[in-house]
Design an enzyme around this catalytic site. Structure first.
Site, PDB file in Angstrom:
ATOM      1  N   LYS A  38       4.360 -50.227  68.068  1.00  9.58           N
ATOM      2  CA  LYS A  38       4.617 -50.398  66.581  1.00  9.58           C
ATOM      3  C   LYS A  38       4.727 -48.919  65.767  1.00  9.58           C
ATOM      4  O   LYS A  38       4.457 -47.778  66.628  1.00  9.58           O
ATOM      5  CB  LYS A  38       3.466 -51.176  65.937  1.00  9.58           C
ATOM      6  CG  LYS A  38       2.218 -50.335  66.089  1.00  9.58           C
ATOM      7  CD  LYS A  38       0.872 -51.440  65.755  1.00  9.58           C
ATOM      8  CE  LYS A  38      -0.399 -50.922  65.747  1.00  9.58           C
ATOM      9  NZ  LYS A  38      -1.403 -51.718  65.770  1.00  9.58           N
ATOM     10  N   ARG A 136      -9.409 -59.206  59.502  1.00 10.26           N
ATOM     11  CA  ARG A 136      -8.353 -58.738  58.922  1.00 10.26           C
ATOM     12  C   ARG A 136      -7.208 -59.923  58.914  1.00 10.26           C
ATOM     13  O   ARG A 136      -6.817 -60.608  58.027  1.00 10.26           O
ATOM     14  CB  ARG A 136      -7.756 -57.268  59.821  1.00 10.26           C
ATOM     15  CG  ARG A 136      -6.482 -56.834  59.186  1.00 10.26           C
ATOM     16  CD  ARG A 136      -6.437 -55.688  59.988  1.00 10.26           C
ATOM     17  NE  ARG A 136      -5.873 -55.893  61.579  1.00 10.26           N
ATOM     18  CZ  ARG A 136      -5.374 -54.751  62.286  1.00 10.26           C
ATOM     19  NH1 ARG A 136      -5.549 -53.446  61.860  1.00 10.26           N
ATOM     20  NH2 ARG A 136      -4.942 -54.967  63.427  1.00 10.26           N
ATOM     21  N   TYR A 264       3.233 -23.365  45.011  1.00 11.15           N
ATOM     22  CA  TYR A 264       3.073 -24.066  43.716  1.00 11.15           C
ATOM     23  C   TYR A 264       1.676 -24.175  43.152  1.00 11.15           C
ATOM     24  O   TYR A 264       0.713 -23.966  43.918  1.00 11.15           O
ATOM     25  CB  TYR A 264       3.278 -25.618  44.169  1.00 11.15           C
ATOM     26  CG  TYR A 264       4.855 -25.757  44.195  1.00 11.15           C
ATOM     27  CD1 TYR A 264       5.781 -25.494  43.108  1.00 11.15           C
ATOM     28  CD2 TYR A 264       5.286 -26.680  45.324  1.00 11.15           C
ATOM     29  CE1 TYR A 264       7.249 -25.845  43.352  1.00 11.15           C
ATOM     30  CE2 TYR A 264       6.557 -27.016  45.567  1.00 11.15           C
ATOM     31  CZ  TYR A 264       7.733 -26.481  44.537  1.00 11.15           C
ATOM     32  OH  TYR A 264       8.985 -26.854  44.634  1.00 11.15           O
TER      33      TYR A 264
HETATM   34  C1  LIG Z   1      -2.332 -51.534  66.860  1.00 13.00           C
HETATM   35  C2  LIG Z   1      -3.069 -52.544  67.626  1.00 13.00           C
HETATM   36  C3  LIG Z   1      -3.442 -52.380  68.940  1.00 13.00           C
HETATM   37  C4  LIG Z   1      -3.370 -51.028  69.660  1.00 13.00           C
HETATM   38  O1  LIG Z   1      -4.741 -50.351  69.650  1.00 13.00           O
HETATM   39  P1  LIG Z   1      -4.609 -49.012  69.938  1.00 13.00           P
HETATM   40  O2  LIG Z   1      -6.157 -48.440  69.814  1.00 13.00           O
HETATM   41  O3  LIG Z   1      -3.771 -47.927  69.726  1.00 13.00           O
HETATM   42  O4  LIG Z   1      -4.866 -49.194  71.702  1.00 13.00           O
HETATM   43  C5  LIG Z   1      -3.730 -53.493  69.665  1.00 13.00           C
HETATM   44  N1  LIG Z   1      -3.779 -54.811  69.295  1.00 13.00           N
HETATM   45  C6  LIG Z   1      -3.743 -54.903  67.829  1.00 13.00           C
HETATM   46  C7  LIG Z   1      -3.951 -56.238  67.529  1.00 13.00           C
HETATM   47  C8  LIG Z   1      -3.268 -54.010  67.172  1.00 13.00           C
HETATM   48  O5  LIG Z   1      -2.756 -53.967  65.750  1.00 13.00           O
END
Ligand SMILES: *Cc1c(COP(=O)(O)O)cnc(C)c1O
Length: 369
Positions: A38, A136, A264
């Protein structure tokens, strides 16, 4: 790798292979790996990383949103892809591109089943997401009978897997909580297996889960950050290799005198004669403003140069008073020595945030070290 002549994010595919091999060394031979790609492959290059992972033998990909899966499909990736955060407005591209939705609520389940029916799908693969404590996304354990009722006799979709996500798998102080999550997942698995006549597969471990709770790997694990070189742990970090190195160059050097100000808002007031270097990278490239005013640093010719004044949109200025350097010299922002984790910690952030913040304006250069 040749010296940088502009801002580049180098992606080292050999480091990726090393990390993949390290992570799989923690797994049983039969355990499948879902690579989480992702957010552009944690800010790297999702397509290049995915192609390498296919060659390494990965079984599955995960993306957060459907459009990230579409990008992989359009690049020719044919491996199954789980969309972690399904939204009804993406159902169409999910089915069109053979992506597999995570189904996390009764509402989205009903909606997706109706859509699959409308599209005359049979046994379209879905993945049930259970909330075991992260709070979540996901069904609760108690909702399982309800889901099964909804799905019994339904020909349009089929449960391909069930999964959950750990809230604090990297935290040694939360082992009891993680164990409660893992126990809840175990119960969900048992109920689901006894209720359906086929065999969905199960997965709950992320990178830190794999490293700290390997006995709960079930059929598959989901690894993201570990593939990119971080294990959320000092010892594990040493075993892994950062995949991304962010580099830039010195555009201009200035000598400033007492009474001058830098950048700035005149945020830095020069006390003694100093030498500054202006670099072609700013907050629009992913260098947070929080790194300004001496909080963050870069490395030039092996020496640390603090970022001074406010971070601009397209530039930063660093103090090179004590560094021998000239215009055109290469600058390392993060990589294998100053890692993304170390630098992000300076602003109370984490490697994940700094890596994924590197904007699409920064050129990606893929290589093998
Ligand atoms: C992003 C994510 C992962 C990966 O987690 P890492 O800590 O980067 O290995 C795995 N499962 C879900 C549901 C996620 O959102």
């Amino acid at each position: 790798m040749s010296k940088a002549s502009e801002t580049v994010l180098e992606i080292d595919l050999n480091a990726l292979a090393h990390n993949y091999n390290y992570i799989t060394s923690k797994l049983e031979k039969e355990t499948k790996v879902m690579a989480v790609v992702k957010a552009f492959g944690y800010g790297s290059d999702a397509v290049m990383v995915a192609k390498e992972l296919v060659a390494l033998g990965v079984s599955y990909f995960a993306v957060a949103y459907a459009k990230e899966g579409v990008l992989l499909r359009d690049a020719g990736i044919t491996t199954p892809i789980l969309v972690l955060h399904t939204l009804p407005s993406n159902f169409d591209s999910i089915i069109n591109k053979c992506l597999e939705p995570s189904i996390y609520s009764k509402k989205i389940l009903k909606q997706f089943v109706a859509f699959a029916e409308q599209e005359q799908q049979r046994n379209y693969p879905i993945h049930l997401k259970f909330n075991t404590g992260l709070n979540r996304l996901g069904f609760t354990e108690e909702e399982l009978p309800n889901i099964l009722e909804e799905l019994t006799g339904n020909q349009h979709v089929k449960i391909k897997s069930a999964f959950s996500h750990l809230a604090a798998s990297e935290d040694k102080n939360e082992i009891d909580f993680t164990k409660r999550q893992l126990n809840s997942f175990k119960r969900i698995r048992e109920s689901l297996l006894s209720a359906v006549s086929y065999r969905p597969f199960f997965h709950t471990l992320n990178t830190s889960g794999i490293l700290n709770f390997p006995s709960h790997q079930y059929d598959m694990v989901r690894t993201g950050i570990g593939l990119y070189g971080f294990g959320n742990d000092l010892i594990e970090n040493k075993k892994l290799k950062p995949v991304a190195t962010l580099k830039t160059v010195i555009s201009q050097i200035h000598t400033l005198q007492k009474g001058d100000t830098l950048g700035y808002n005149r945020a830095y007031k020069v006390q003694n004669t100093m030498k500054t270097a202006t670099l072609p990278i700013g907050h629009a490239d992913g260098i947070s403003r929080a790194f300004g005013n001496g909080i963050g640093w870069v490395t030039i010719n092996g020496q640390k140069a603090p970022i001074q004044g406010n971070v601009c949109m397209d530039m930063i200025m660093v103090d090179v008073s004590n560094i021998e350097c000239e215009e055109g010299d290469e600058v390392i922002i993060f990589g294998t020595t100053t890692t993304a984790e170390k630098l992000s910690n300076a602003i109370n952030s984490i490697s994940y945030e700094l890596l994924t913040a590197i904007s699409q304006r920064v050129k990606r250069v893929v290589h093998r070290k």
